[in-house]
Design a protein around this motif. Structure first.
Motif, short mmCIF file in Angstrom:
data_model
loop_
_atom_site.label_atom_id
_atom_site.label_comp_id
_atom_site.label_asym_id
_atom_site.label_seq_id
_atom_site.Cartn_x
_atom_site.Cartn_y
_atom_site.Cartn_z
N LEU A 129 116.35 -1.32 33.28
CA LEU A 129 117.73 -1.49 32.81
C LEU A 129 118.33 -0.16 32.37
N LYS A 130 117.53 0.66 31.68
CA LYS A 130 118.02 1.98 31.26
C LYS A 130 118.35 2.84 32.48
N LEU A 131 117.48 2.81 33.49
CA LEU A 131 117.74 3.58 34.71
C LEU A 131 119.00 3.07 35.40
N LYS A 132 119.18 1.76 35.41
CA LYS A 132 120.36 1.19 36.04
C LYS A 132 121.63 1.68 35.35
N SER A 133 121.60 1.77 34.01
CA SER A 133 122.79 2.24 33.29
C SER A 133 123.03 3.73 33.55
N ALA A 186 108.95 6.67 39.97
CA ALA A 186 108.06 5.51 39.87
C ALA A 186 108.49 4.43 40.85
N HIS A 187 107.53 3.69 41.33
CA HIS A 187 107.85 2.56 42.21
C HIS A 187 108.62 1.54 41.38
N PRO A 188 109.73 1.02 41.90
CA PRO A 188 110.56 0.11 41.11
C PRO A 188 109.82 -1.13 40.61
N ASP A 189 108.82 -1.58 41.36
CA ASP A 189 108.08 -2.77 40.94
C ASP A 189 107.19 -2.51 39.73
N PHE A 190 106.85 -1.25 39.48
CA PHE A 190 105.96 -0.92 38.38
C PHE A 190 106.70 -0.48 37.13
N LEU A 191 108.03 -0.42 37.18
CA LEU A 191 108.80 -0.06 35.98
C LEU A 191 108.96 -1.29 35.09
N PRO A 192 108.72 -1.14 33.79
CA PRO A 192 109.00 -2.26 32.89
C PRO A 192 110.50 -2.61 32.92
N GLU A 193 110.82 -3.83 32.60
CA GLU A 193 112.21 -4.29 32.68
C GLU A 193 113.15 -3.46 31.81
#
Length: 185
Positions: free
Chosen positions: A78-82, A67-74
């Protein structure tokens, strides 16, 4: 023999199998049943710590990466970042996938060779296989990532004709196929 202190001691030593403990205390003269031993051990099995949340599935993480990072919910960002913080290889893969996606959507085919060099520099066998496929016909891939034209409509018609032919169980000679594909005139 005191049964409860013995069971507590063995549990603390790491033996958590009720059947094994029951057999052990039977050899020491215990006459009770297996169910009583299991009931005595039940409070130890209930942990006061809440179970950890299930990690996201492979499909979910793949969806976040694609997914485009701008279209991911916050919350998903955060889950992806972890997840990416726990796996440096996945973090590198995410960077390469997103760079390729940008090349694809913004028609930046002239950056393909730089992208291939960056992928080759990382130890990501799955992407190396993808890059090998791209390099087999590098000129066509570069043109496809650069020019705005698409053969998607033609490929869609070819797929539709193949589906019609499959539906006819191999009996689709040219004449019959032509009657099914072309509108009646």
């Amino acid at each position: 023999m005191y049964v409860k202190p013995y069971l507590h001691e063995r549990w603390a030593e790491g033996c958590t199998n009720a059947r094994t403990l029951w057999e052990e205390i039977k050899t020491h003269g215990y006459t009770g049943g297996y169910g009583a031993v299991r009931a005595c051990l039940q409070p130890f099995r209930i942990s006061p710590i809440a179970p950890a949340a299930r990690p996201p599935s492979l499909r979910t993480v793949t969806g976040w990466i694609l997914a485009h990072p701008d279209f991911l919910p916050e919350s998903e960002r955060l889950k992806l970042k972890s997840v990416l913080a726990d796996c440096p290889e996945l973090d590198a893969l995410t960077g390469h996938v997103r760079a390729f996606g940008q090349m694809l959507t913004q028609l930046q085919g002239d950056e393909l060779l730089q992208w291939i060099k960056a992928v080759r520099a990382d130890d990501l066998p799955g992407l190396h296989t993808f890059v090998n496929g791209l390099e087999r016909d590098l000129a066509a891939v570069t043109v496809g990532l650069t020019l705005p034209w698409s053969s998607g409509v033609v490929e869609g018609h070819v797929s539709r004709i193949k589906m019609i032919k499959r539906q006819m169980y191999g009996r689709a000679g040219f004449g019959l196929l032509r009657k099914r594909v072309l509108p009646a005139s």
